[in-house]
Design a protein around this motif. Sequence first.
Motif, PDB file in Angstrom:
ATOM      1  N   ARG A  71       0.838  -1.199   0.000  1.00 40.09           N
ATOM      2  CA  ARG A  71       0.000   0.000   0.000  1.00 40.09           C
ATOM      3  C   ARG A  71       0.875   1.251   0.000  1.00 40.09           C
ATOM      4  NH1 ARG A  71      -4.136   2.124   4.667  1.00 40.09           N
ATOM      5  NH2 ARG A  71      -4.568   4.088   3.634  1.00 40.09           N
ATOM      6  N   ALA A  72       1.899   1.252   0.846  1.00 43.97           N
ATOM      7  CA  ALA A  72       2.796   2.406   0.906  1.00 43.97           C
ATOM      8  C   ALA A  72       3.487   2.616  -0.445  1.00 43.97           C
ATOM      9  CB  ALA A  72       3.829   2.220   2.008  1.00 43.97           C
ATOM     10  N   ASP A  73       3.905   1.543  -1.111  1.00 39.92           N
ATOM     11  CA  ASP A  73       4.545   1.659  -2.422  1.00 39.92           C
ATOM     12  C   ASP A  73       3.596   2.270  -3.449  1.00 39.92           C
ATOM     13  OD1 ASP A  73       6.814   0.531  -1.347  1.00 39.92           O
ATOM     14  OD2 ASP A  73       6.446  -1.477  -2.203  1.00 39.92           O
ATOM     15  N   VAL A  74       2.339   1.822  -3.451  1.00 41.75           N
ATOM     16  CA  VAL A  74       1.356   2.359  -4.402  1.00 41.75           C
ATOM     17  C   VAL A  74       1.089   3.823  -4.107  1.00 41.75           C
ATOM     18  CG1 VAL A  74      -1.053   2.216  -5.130  1.00 41.75           C
ATOM     19  CG2 VAL A  74       0.307   0.140  -4.921  1.00 41.75           C
ATOM     20  N   GLU A  75       0.908   4.156  -2.832  1.00 45.64           N
ATOM     21  CA  GLU A  75       0.656   5.556  -2.471  1.00 45.64           C
ATOM     22  C   GLU A  75       1.834   6.447  -2.856  1.00 45.64           C
ATOM     23  OE1 GLU A  75      -0.337   5.452   1.673  1.00 45.64           O
ATOM     24  OE2 GLU A  75      -2.425   4.893   1.269  1.00 45.64           O
ATOM     25  N   ASN A  76       3.056   5.974  -2.650  1.00 48.46           N
ATOM     26  CA  ASN A  76       4.238   6.754  -3.034  1.00 48.46           C
ATOM     27  C   ASN A  76       4.322   6.903  -4.545  1.00 48.46           C
ATOM     28  OD1 ASN A  76       5.023   7.112  -0.383  1.00 48.46           O
ATOM     29  ND2 ASN A  76       6.371   5.334  -0.380  1.00 48.46           N
ATOM     30  N   ASP A  77       3.967   5.847  -5.280  1.00 46.42           N
ATOM     31  CA  ASP A  77       3.981   5.912  -6.740  1.00 46.42           C
ATOM     32  C   ASP A  77       2.971   6.933  -7.244  1.00 46.42           C
ATOM     33  OD1 ASP A  77       4.710   5.111  -9.377  1.00 46.42           O
ATOM     34  OD2 ASP A  77       2.868   3.891  -9.450  1.00 46.42           O
ATOM     35  N   ILE A  78       1.785   6.900  -6.666  1.00 42.97           N
ATOM     36  CA  ILE A  78       0.736   7.838  -7.084  1.00 42.97           C
ATOM     37  C   ILE A  78       1.119   9.265  -6.703  1.00 42.97           C
ATOM     38  CG2 ILE A  78      -1.652   8.549  -6.627  1.00 42.97           C
ATOM     39  CD1 ILE A  78      -2.303   5.548  -6.426  1.00 42.97           C
ATOM     40  N   ALA A  79       1.676   9.455  -5.515  1.00 39.14           N
ATOM     41  CA  ALA A  79       2.056  10.790  -5.063  1.00 39.14           C
ATOM     42  C   ALA A  79       3.186  11.365  -5.921  1.00 39.14           C
ATOM     43  CB  ALA A  79       2.476  10.753  -3.602  1.00 39.14           C
ATOM     44  N   GLY A  80       4.005  10.529  -6.495  1.00 38.92           N
ATOM     45  CA  GLY A  80       5.124  11.005  -7.300  1.00 38.92           C
ATOM     46  C   GLY A  80       4.758  11.339  -8.737  1.00 38.92           C
ATOM     47  N   ARG A  81       3.544  11.077  -9.148  1.00 41.00           N
ATOM     48  CA  ARG A  81       3.132  11.375 -10.531  1.00 41.00           C
ATOM     49  C   ARG A  81       2.669  12.829 -10.650  1.00 41.00           C
ATOM     50  NH1 ARG A  81       0.951   6.175 -13.363  1.00 41.00           N
ATOM     51  NH2 ARG A  81       2.225   4.655 -12.269  1.00 41.00           N
ATOM     52  N   PRO A  82       2.759  13.365 -11.831  1.00 42.31           N
ATOM     53  CA  PRO A  82       2.317  14.752 -12.019  1.00 42.31           C
ATOM     54  C   PRO A  82       0.783  14.859 -11.910  1.00 42.31           C
ATOM     55  CG  PRO A  82       3.063  13.795 -14.094  1.00 42.31           C
ATOM     56  CD  PRO A  82       3.341  12.799 -13.032  1.00 42.31           C
ATOM     57  N   ALA A  83       0.319  16.064 -11.646  1.00 44.02           N
ATOM     58  CA  ALA A  83      -1.118  16.312 -11.503  1.00 44.02           C
ATOM     59  C   ALA A  83      -1.822  15.988 -12.823  1.00 44.02           C
ATOM     60  CB  ALA A  83      -1.363  17.764 -11.122  1.00 44.02           C
ATOM     61  N   GLY A  84      -2.962  15.356 -12.750  1.00 50.35           N
ATOM     62  CA  GLY A  84      -3.737  15.023 -13.942  1.00 50.35           C
ATOM     63  C   GLY A  84      -3.300  13.743 -14.619  1.00 50.35           C
ATOM     64  N   ASP A  85      -2.273  13.126 -14.155  1.00 54.12           N
ATOM     65  CA  ASP A  85      -1.768  11.908 -14.784  1.00 54.12           C
ATOM     66  C   ASP A  85      -2.766  10.764 -14.663  1.00 54.12           C
ATOM     67  OD1 ASP A  85       0.403  10.339 -16.047  1.00 54.12           O
ATOM     68  OD2 ASP A  85       0.375   9.277 -14.106  1.00 54.12           O
ATOM     69  N   ALA A  86      -3.413  10.636 -13.501  1.00 50.06           N
ATOM     70  CA  ALA A  86      -4.372   9.551 -13.310  1.00 50.06           C
ATOM     71  C   ALA A  86      -5.537   9.702 -14.279  1.00 50.06           C
ATOM     72  CB  ALA A  86      -4.876   9.543 -11.873  1.00 50.06           C
ATOM     73  N   ARG A  87      -6.044  10.927 -14.446  1.00 51.10           N
ATOM     74  CA  ARG A  87      -7.157  11.152 -15.366  1.00 51.10           C
ATOM     75  C   ARG A  87      -6.744  10.819 -16.787  1.00 51.10           C
ATOM     76  NH1 ARG A  87      -8.958  14.918 -18.737  1.00 51.10           N
ATOM     77  NH2 ARG A  87      -7.341  16.382 -18.239  1.00 51.10           N
ATOM     78  N   GLN A  88      -5.565  11.207 -17.176  1.00 51.53           N
ATOM     79  CA  GLN A  88      -5.087  10.938 -18.534  1.00 51.53           C
ATOM     80  C   GLN A  88      -4.889   9.437 -18.757  1.00 51.53           C
ATOM     81  OE1 GLN A  88      -4.836  13.255 -20.977  1.00 51.53           O
ATOM     82  NE2 GLN A  88      -4.490  11.494 -22.317  1.00 51.53           N
ATOM     83  N   ARG A  89      -4.345   8.744 -17.782  1.00 47.81           N
ATOM     84  CA  ARG A  89      -4.149   7.301 -17.913  1.00 47.81           C
ATOM     85  C   ARG A  89      -5.481   6.578 -18.010  1.00 47.81           C
ATOM     86  NH1 ARG A  89      -0.277   4.692 -13.779  1.00 47.81           N
ATOM     87  NH2 ARG A  89      -0.754   2.947 -15.122  1.00 47.81           N
ATOM     88  N   LEU A  90      -6.468   6.988 -17.210  1.00 45.75           N
ATOM     89  CA  LEU A  90      -7.785   6.395 -17.318  1.00 45.75           C
ATOM     90  C   LEU A  90      -8.379   6.633 -18.698  1.00 45.75           C
ATOM     91  CD1 LEU A  90      -9.403   7.166 -13.844  1.00 45.75           C
ATOM     92  CD2 LEU A  90      -8.916   4.915 -14.801  1.00 45.75           C
ATOM     93  N   HIS A  91      -8.207   7.838 -19.187  1.00 49.46           N
ATOM     94  CA  HIS A  91      -8.762   8.165 -20.517  1.00 49.46           C
ATOM     95  C   HIS A  91      -8.075   7.328 -21.601  1.00 49.46           C
ATOM     96  CE1 HIS A  91      -9.197  10.445 -24.284  1.00 49.46           C
ATOM     97  NE2 HIS A  91     -10.421  10.696 -23.816  1.00 49.46           N
ATOM     98  N   ASP A  92      -6.761   7.216 -21.517  1.00 49.22           N
ATOM     99  CA  ASP A  92      -6.019   6.469 -22.527  1.00 49.22           C
ATOM    100  C   ASP A  92      -6.294   4.961 -22.456  1.00 49.22           C
ATOM    101  OD1 ASP A  92      -4.914   8.869 -23.275  1.00 49.22           O
ATOM    102  OD2 ASP A  92      -2.983   8.514 -22.258  1.00 49.22           O
TER     103      ASP A  92
END
Length: 97
Positions: free
Chosen positions: A71-92
């Motif tokens: 869980r800590a690894d996933v949270e750190n991975d997500i926190a290290g990504r640029p803003a809007g990256d999750a939305r773009q990855r979901l869209h792609d």
Amino acid sequence: MMAALALWLGRAWGKVQGWAIVALALLAAVGAVFLKGRREGREHAQAQAQADNARRDIAARDETIQAGQERADVENDIAGRPAGDARQRLHDDWSRD
């Protein structure tokens, strides 16, 4: 005749009495060994059950630690990504366009 029979029965009873005492002593010894074996077997089974419980507790603790680390690894991975990256990855990855 009666006196001879009584004498013979008295001697026979003396011999039987001795053998009866030996048989009872032997029976008592076998019983004591049997009960001791049962007690030791029960104690061994209880110790084995406690060891099994301890191993299960350790395995559950290790799994909890591993899950927390993932869980800590996933949270750190997500926190290290640029803003809007999750939305773009979901869209792609999930859009049909």
